[in-house]
Design a protein around this motif. Structure first.
Motif, PDB file in Angstrom:
ATOM      1  N   PRO A 175       0.908  -1.181  -0.008  1.00 53.67           N
ATOM      2  CA  PRO A 175      -0.123  -0.035   0.037  1.00 53.67           C
ATOM      3  C   PRO A 175       0.800   1.255   0.168  1.00 53.67           C
ATOM      4  CG  PRO A 175      -0.414  -1.451   1.863  1.00 53.67           C
ATOM      5  CD  PRO A 175       0.717  -1.974   1.159  1.00 53.67           C
TER       6      PRO A 175
ATOM      7  N   HIS B   3      -5.317  -0.716  -2.493  1.00 54.10           N
ATOM      8  CA  HIS B   3      -6.286  -1.461  -1.312  1.00 54.10           C
ATOM      9  C   HIS B   3      -6.987  -2.564  -2.125  1.00 54.10           C
ATOM     10  CE1 HIS B   3     -10.284  -0.216  -3.009  1.00 54.10           C
ATOM     11  NE2 HIS B   3      -9.705   0.505  -3.876  1.00 54.10           N
TER      12      HIS B   3
ATOM     13  N   ALA C 169     -10.267   0.006   5.337  1.00 55.62           N
ATOM     14  CA  ALA C 169      -9.651  -0.276   4.031  1.00 55.62           C
ATOM     15  C   ALA C 169      -8.805  -1.757   4.210  1.00 55.62           C
ATOM     16  CB  ALA C 169      -9.170   0.843   3.333  1.00 55.62           C
TER      17      ALA C 169
ATOM     18  N   THR D 172      -5.916  -4.119   2.690  1.00 48.23           N
ATOM     19  CA  THR D 172      -4.917  -3.951   1.755  1.00 48.23           C
ATOM     20  C   THR D 172      -4.077  -5.196   2.058  1.00 48.23           C
ATOM     21  OG1 THR D 172      -3.220  -3.047   3.424  1.00 48.23           O
ATOM     22  CG2 THR D 172      -4.794  -1.493   2.528  1.00 48.23           C
TER      23      THR D 172
END
Length: 100
Positions: free
Chosen positions: A31, A46, A59, A61
């Motif tokens: 990321p 993501h 989110a 990742t």
């Protein structure tokens, strides 16, 4: 003499990054975060949104879950790999895949 790239520190990804003069994090798909003050966050690489509210966005990742905390949080833009979040950002926490 036989070469063992896997045994070297960094392995194949480091060799590819060096060959093409690319940053290692780009080659590995890690990321990438950028913040503009406390008002906007840009996230590359993501793999989806797990939770969404005006106070918190989780989110997913490859490095684990990034939890963004704030006020009036909104998704300004979202593609398959990029995410832009607006609002007042108070902080972020990594809920890492590696036990963090």
């Amino acid at each position: 003499m036989e070469r063992n790239r896997k045994g070297r520190q960094g392995g194949i990804l480091s060799a590819v990054a060096e060959l093409f003069d690319l940053p290692g994090d780009v080659v590995a798909g890690l990321p990438h975060l950028e913040m503009v003050g406390s008002r906007q966050l840009y996230l590359e690489h993501h793999t989806g949104i797990l939770a969404y509210s005006e106070e918190q966005i989780d989110a997913n990742t490859t490095a684990g879950v990034l939890r963004i905390r704030g006020r009036d949080l909104t998704l300004l833009a979202m593609t398959a790999e990029e995410l832009r979040i607006g609002g007042t950002i108070f902080g972020m926490d990594w809920l890492g895949a590696d036990g963090c």
